[in-house]
Design a protein around this motif. Structure first.
Motif, PDB file in Angstrom:
ATOM      1  N   PHE A 221       0.836  -1.191   0.000  1.00 43.89           N
ATOM      2  CA  PHE A 221       0.000   0.000   0.000  1.00 43.89           C
ATOM      3  C   PHE A 221       0.872   1.243   0.000  1.00 43.89           C
TER       4      PHE A 221
ATOM      5  N   GLY B 203      -2.437   0.018  -4.474  1.00 45.36           N
ATOM      6  CA  GLY B 203      -3.083  -0.980  -3.636  1.00 45.36           C
ATOM      7  C   GLY B 203      -4.567  -0.727  -3.453  1.00 45.36           C
TER       8      GLY B 203
ATOM      9  N   PRO C 184      -5.120   7.510  -1.838  1.00 42.88           N
ATOM     10  CA  PRO C 184      -4.535   6.231  -2.252  1.00 42.88           C
ATOM     11  C   PRO C 184      -3.679   6.385  -3.512  1.00 42.88           C
TER      12      PRO C 184
ATOM     13  N   LEU D 274      -5.441  -0.137   5.235  1.00 45.88           N
ATOM     14  CA  LEU D 274      -4.025  -0.493   5.161  1.00 45.88           C
ATOM     15  C   LEU D 274      -3.660  -1.680   6.052  1.00 45.88           C
TER      16      LEU D 274
ATOM     17  N   MET E 155      -7.150  -2.323  -0.669  1.00 45.65           N
ATOM     18  CA  MET E 155      -7.707  -1.388   0.326  1.00 45.65           C
ATOM     19  C   MET E 155      -9.227  -1.523   0.362  1.00 45.65           C
TER      20      MET E 155
END
Length: 201
Positions: free
Chosen positions: A40, A113, A110, A143, A117
């Motif tokens: 992430f 990922g 973001p 996360l 997520m």
DNA sequence: TGAATGATCACG
DNA sequence: GTGATCATTCAT
């Protein structure tokens, strides 16, 4: 651009400074978490400063307890706790060891990922991208940050904050009272990137 | 607006 | 031990 997994973490010295300064400097930085096969990366857009034992809204106001001991660790240590029985909140301790100050991560954009997520959020309906990380509980859930991260340093290969190359001017940083806090309402210790679509609330 | 859900801490 | 409180979120 360098891959996030290859980027050097910010040095722990970065956090061992004035808490408000660290809070503002964290805006625009990248939070990188690697869990098993999931990676992430997100850009921090909203934080809150909690100042030590003189701050009546801080968990550290009444001194060190079993829960908040990570707040008193040296700057760069994660402080993670459970709130309302449901969600975790993640902070990074600031200043020197012995001072119970920290910065709470409240919202992020973001960067990679997204799919994992989304899955971690466990919602009935998929979340709009802007709402994926738009709150401290959402951010940790997406996360996969939980209590096992408490006390961990933020300069590890699979848990770190990196410089994304963003340069923010003072004019791009907004401030307000902290959210969900009834005390010290006169102090503006929440900091965020103005006009960001990724903020909480 | 209210319900969900549990750890924490001050008090005695 | 007990009970109020809580740096939240989602669905109604």
């Amino acid at each position: 651009m360098k891959l996030p997994e290859q980027s050097s973490p910010l040095p722990l010295k970065f956090y061992q400074r004035d808490t408000v300064t660290v809070a503002k400097d964290l805006l625009g930085k990248g939070l990188y978490v690697k869990k098993n096969k999931s990676q992430f990366l997100c850009e921090i857009v909203e934080v809150e400063a909690y100042l030590g034992e003189r701050d009546e809204a801080s968990h550290s106001f009444r001194g060190m307890t079993p829960r908040n001991r990570s707040m008193f660790e040296a700057g760069g240590t994660a402080y993670v706790y459970l709130i309302y029985g449901f969600y975790f909140c993640v902070n990074v301790a600031t200043e020197e060891k012995g001072i119970g100050a920290a910065v709470l991560f409240r919202a992020a954009a973001p960067l990679s990922g997204h799919k994992e997520m989304q899955r971690n959020r466990k919602l009935k309906e998929p979340s709009k991208p802007e709402k994926l990380l738009s709150g401290p509980g959402k951010l940790t859930q997406a996360l996969g940050i939980n209590r096992t991260f408490d006390g961990r340093k933020f300069d590890l290969p699979d848990f770190k904050i990196i410089d994304l190359g963003n340069v923010l001017s003072e004019a791009e940083i907004g401030s307000s009272p902290r959210i969900g806090i009834s005390k010290a309402k006169d102090q503006h210790l929440r900091f965020f990137i103005k006009n960001s679509p990724w903020l909480s609330r």
